[in-house]
Design an enzyme around this catalytic site. Structure first.
Site, mmCIF file in Angstrom:
data_model
loop_
_atom_site.group_PDB
_atom_site.id
_atom_site.type_symbol
_atom_site.label_atom_id
_atom_site.label_comp_id
_atom_site.label_asym_id
_atom_site.label_seq_id
_atom_site.Cartn_x
_atom_site.Cartn_y
_atom_site.Cartn_z
ATOM 1 N N HIS A 47 0.797 -1.218 0.000
ATOM 2 C CA HIS A 47 0.000 0.000 0.000
ATOM 3 C C HIS A 47 0.832 1.270 0.000
ATOM 4 C CE1 HIS A 47 -3.305 -2.761 0.706
ATOM 5 N NE2 HIS A 47 -3.959 -1.849 0.020
ATOM 6 N N GLU A 77 -12.591 -8.760 -5.219
ATOM 7 C CA GLU A 77 -11.162 -8.894 -4.948
ATOM 8 C C GLU A 77 -10.802 -10.319 -4.555
ATOM 9 O OE1 GLU A 77 -9.566 -5.191 -2.969
ATOM 10 O OE2 GLU A 77 -11.369 -5.511 -1.774
ATOM 11 N N ASP A 136 -5.776 -7.092 -5.223
ATOM 12 C CA ASP A 136 -6.054 -8.230 -4.346
ATOM 13 C C ASP A 136 -6.510 -9.441 -5.138
ATOM 14 O OD1 ASP A 136 -5.402 -7.709 -1.656
ATOM 15 O OD2 ASP A 136 -6.952 -6.175 -1.622
ATOM 16 N N CYS A 187 -10.415 -0.751 -10.346
ATOM 17 C CA CYS A 187 -9.710 0.309 -9.620
ATOM 18 C C CYS A 187 -8.364 -0.169 -9.082
ATOM 19 C CB CYS A 187 -10.569 0.874 -8.493
ATOM 20 S SG CYS A 187 -11.006 -0.352 -7.267
HETATM 21 C C1 PEP Z 1 -7.233 -3.716 -5.005
HETATM 22 O O1 PEP Z 1 -7.106 -4.651 -4.207
HETATM 23 O O2 PEP Z 1 -7.070 -3.811 -6.231
HETATM 24 C C2 PEP Z 1 -7.597 -2.386 -4.501
HETATM 25 C C3 PEP Z 1 -7.867 -1.400 -5.313
HETATM 26 O O3 PEP Z 1 -7.593 -2.219 -3.142
HETATM 27 P P1 PEP Z 1 -6.264 -2.026 -2.277
HETATM 28 O O4 PEP Z 1 -5.096 -1.962 -3.221
HETATM 29 O O5 PEP Z 1 -6.434 -0.793 -1.470
HETATM 30 O O6 PEP Z 1 -6.244 -3.267 -1.440
HETATM 31 MG MG MG Z 2 -7.884 -4.410 -2.183
#
Ligand code: PEP
Ligand code: MG
Length: 761
Positions: A367, A608, A632, A679
């Site tokens: 992250h 996810e 994810d 996303c």
């Molecule tokens: C993902 O898992 O693609 C996502 C957008 O969420 P994060 O990266 O915050 O886990």
């Molecule tokens: Mg995610």
């Protein structure tokens, strides 16, 4: 045997440089194996030769003066075959090569094992005996275990050696342009000066730093001792029902702090070496620890743990006093370096001074890397060989495109990278022209391009880049910047800013997604398998008070703007969606009852988790939109921890299984006329965006930096072409070939520049 192994590894680890590490290694292995000779031949990566770097038993004059090429002699053979060679009469082996300088003719038996780190051969560890006998299986196993454990330690020491000024000789020289590799985690080039940050109080992570104010450092140290003493006393008192022998341990601790030896040694080092208090404390404590660790008596060895614990407590006190470096201490072009960068560390540097990030741990999917991309800060993750502690104050070039850094960059390297920076700036300026134009293909297919945000600063950047709204607002980011859960009013004002910034365009707010690698200091979640544990919606459904408060804050913030969408993370079952929807309706109703005129927002889910892929049909029937979290989804489909650099090469969103899942979701949701978006980071990669558009995704949400590139690609590719390309790659089985095929197609369309610069340094 295990103890001997552990002690040797620890001792080698504690060595101050590569040379002493190798000396300790040969001396201790020779002793443990009871052989006459133990030597280490290290591979010179430039000329690919193995040089005798340390020996116990052979002529010392040969050290540094004899070398073998890959495949030459028995040592070279061990390296080529990448397995041990165990002989009772070495001289009779056809590959034996006599090295007269070493005086090895006396020794008949030979056991050589390769030292390999991440598939790279670093050297060969050899033991020799005059008696003609084969080493037995347990001896061979010991050597193999030893070399496997030492590989990482030596690789680290080797990198440190390359980066640092050698302080053994007067005519020490700085080595320029030493390259350390890692994962490219946020594109761009940074040229700047290192500031090292340590995550928690960990003696092994304390960086070297000098002080100009010896008096002040000594004072800080003495106050820290006082603080630690008070803390230990307090803990001891709180645990009044401890058994007497446990109580006695607290007394011992307090006496250790009273003992002048430890403290006065630290003070001496601060004043004589002009070291800062943390560094002096680290050295003294680790020397004590190494001393006790070596003892064969188990009770005394345990004292090493006590001393380390004590040292860590004092260190924590010291860190508290300078929790943040004063602003003026951050150089103008700060490159933040840490053993493990965390999202909250990003907030410690004034934004206008931060130019680059480097972390020894983590990967491009962590992250912190995602945030770095959102902020447009060039970043390198998982640089395992980074000698973090010794990097304070040195100059670096961070190449966020290829995942490399260059230490003490020469003028030539600086110039090369400066040219890339200028080329990139020109590209970005060129893309300005399409900022207000739609993301529409030449044959009229319209897509919506949104941004992922977390901080208000990245939200503001996004508008300059022509974003059409927010596809993912990671609400956990503002939660991470606080020391407690933000109140409903605090949340409302944070969310209001996001909504106002983009109104009338939509802002998709994701409910709190903590767990995994996103920890809140004030709500720690300790688990063996955090990514398979209490994450995202699982946490918030277990804590409806947190969920309801957050949803209320979102709804209130949207009054009069009506551009809010709510999105649920980590959905695995339909019941989770129903439960969350129920709570959202409840919050909405409560607010209406309180007289707040809120409209019910659209509610959607993230896909996810593989289970949700197979629920796409049902899910798309009960929600307003679906957004795929490809980060994810890739992690869970491929069973690859997105933070683990060891398996980072296996993490690939172009894996045919991931593409298959994405296509399935798109096809299924379309049957239900449900709006679909992606996303995850894949949506922001030029090649990924092209394939997702071809699959039929309506909206792509990405970091602001990449948005203009993706738009440029969409505006240059017909949907017919994109669909044909998708069809071609969907039958391929190799992720790399899929990527190359798409990139080649983009090159042919004249969009190669959008893939990033060609770096020649
Ligand atoms: C993902 O898992 O693609 C996502 C957008 O969420 P994060 O990266 O915050 O886990
Ligand atoms: Mg995610």
């Amino acid at each position: 045997m295990l103890n001997v192994l552990r002690n040797i590894v620890q001792e080698v680890n504690g060595a101050k440089d590569l040379e002493s590490a190798l000396h300790i290694l040969v001396a201790r292995v020779q002793q443990a194996m009871k052989t006459e000779v133990c030597s280490v031949y290290a591979m010179d990566q430039e000329n690919r030769r193995f040089t005798l770097r340390a020996t116990k038993g052979l002529n010392q004059e040969a050290v540094g003066n004899v070398s073998l090429s890959l495949g030459e002699g028995l040592v070279g053979l061990v390296a080529v075959r990448e397995e041990p060679i165990n002989l009772d009469d070495a001289a009779s082996h056809p590959r034996y090569r006599y090295l007269s300088e070493t005086g090895e003719e006396r020794y008949n038996s030979f056991l050589g094992v390769p030292i390999i780190h991440h598939k790279r051969i670093l050297g060969v560890l050899v033991v020799q005996q005059s008696a003609r006998r084969k080493f037995d299986e347990s001896e061979e196993a010991f050597m193999v275990t030893m070399s496997a454990q030492l590989a990482a330690v030596l690789s680290h020491a080797e990198a440190a050696e390359l980066v640092l000024e050698s302080d053994h000789s007067k005519d020490s020289k700085i080595k320029h342009d030493v390259i350390i590799k890692g994962a490219p985690a946020s594109p761009g080039i940074a040229i700047g000066t290192v500031v090292v940050l340590s995550p928690t109080a960990d003696l092994y992570d304390v960086p070297d730093r000098n002080t100009e104010n010896v008096e002040e450092e000594i004072h800080r140290f003495q106050s820290a001792i006082e603080g630690a003493r008070a803390q230990i006393k307090q803990v001891g008192e709180k645990l009044a029902d401890l058994r007497p022998e446990e109580q006695a341990l607290f007394d011992v601790y307090i006496r250790m702090l009273d003992d002048d030896a430890l403290g006065s040694e630290v003070v001496r080092r601060i004043s004589e070496n002009k070291q800062w208090a943390q560094g002096a404390l680290r050295d003294v404590i680790l020397e004590y620890v190494a001393h006790f660790d070596k003892m064969d008596d188990a009770y005394l060895r345990e004292r090493a743990t006590d001393i380390k614990d004590l040292g860590t407590r004092v260190l924590a006190q010291l860190q508290d006093t300078i929790e943040l470096l004063p602003e003026q201490n951050f150089p103008d072009n700060t490159i933040l370096v840490s053993e493990e960068l965390t999202p909250s560390m990003l907030g410690e540097v004034p934004e206008n001074k931060l130019v680059g990030l480097v972390s020894a741990k983590g990967s491009a999917n962590s992250h912190v890397a995602i945030l770095a991309r959102a902020m447009g800060v060039p970043t390198l993750m998982g640089a395992a060989d980074l000698p973090v502690k010794q990097m304070e104050g040195i100059e670096l070039v961070v190449d966020g495109y290829r995942g490399r850094l260059y230490t003490h960059p020469s003028q030539k390297v600086r110039d090369q990278f400066q040219a890339i920076v200028e080329e990139e700036n020109a590209l970005v300026e060129g893309l300005e022209a399409i900022k207000d134009l739609p993301a529409e293909t030449p044959d009229g297919h319209r897509l919506s391009l949104c941004v992922n945000t977390g901080l208000i600063t990245d939200a503001l950047r996004s508008l300059d880049r022509g974003a059409e709204g927010v596809g993912l607002y990671r609400t956990e980011v503002p939660f991470m910047m606080k020391e407690r859960f933000p109140s409903e009013t605090e949340q409302e004002s944070i969310y209001r800013k996001q909504l106002e910034t983009f109104a009338p365009q939509p802002v998709t707010m994701r409910t709190l997604d903590i767990g995994g690698d996103k920890a809140l200091t004030y709500f720690p979640i300790e688990e063996d398998n955090p990514f398979l544990g209490w994450r995202g919606i699982r946490v918030t459904l277990d804590h409806p008070e947190i969920f309801l408060l957050q949803v209320r804050a979102m709804l209130k913030a949207s009054v009069g703007l009506d551009n809010l969408k709510i999105m649920l993370p980590m959905i695995t079952s339909v019941s989770e969606v129903e439960e969350a929807q129920h709570l959202i309706y409840r919050a909405h109703q409560e607010l209406l009852d309180e007289g707040v005129a809120v409209t019910m927002p659209q509610v959607g889910v993230m896909i996810e988790v593989p289970a949700a892929v197979y629920l796409a049909k049902t899910l798309s029937g009960i929600v307003d939109f679906i957004s795929v979290g490809s980060n994810d989804l890739t992690q869970y489909l491929l069973a690859v921890d997105r933070n683990n650099p060891r398996v980072a090469e296996l993490y690939d969103s172009f894996h045919p299984a991931v593409l298959g899942a994405l296509k399935h979701i798109a096809d299924t949701a379309k049957e239900n006329n449900c709006t679909i978006s992606v996303c995850g980071e894949m949506a922001g990669s030029p090649a990924g965006a092209l394939l997702l558009m071809a699959m039929g995704y309506d909206m792509l949400s990405m970091n602001a930096t990449n948005l203009p590139r993706v738009k440029s690609i969409i505006r240059s590719v017909d949907t017919i072409f994109a669909k044909a390309l998708l069809e071609e790659v969907m039958v391929m089985d190799n992720p790399q070939i899929i990527t190359s095929t798409v990139e080649l197609a983009l090159n042919k369309l004249g969009q190669g520049r959008m893939l990033g610069p060609t770096v020649s340094a």
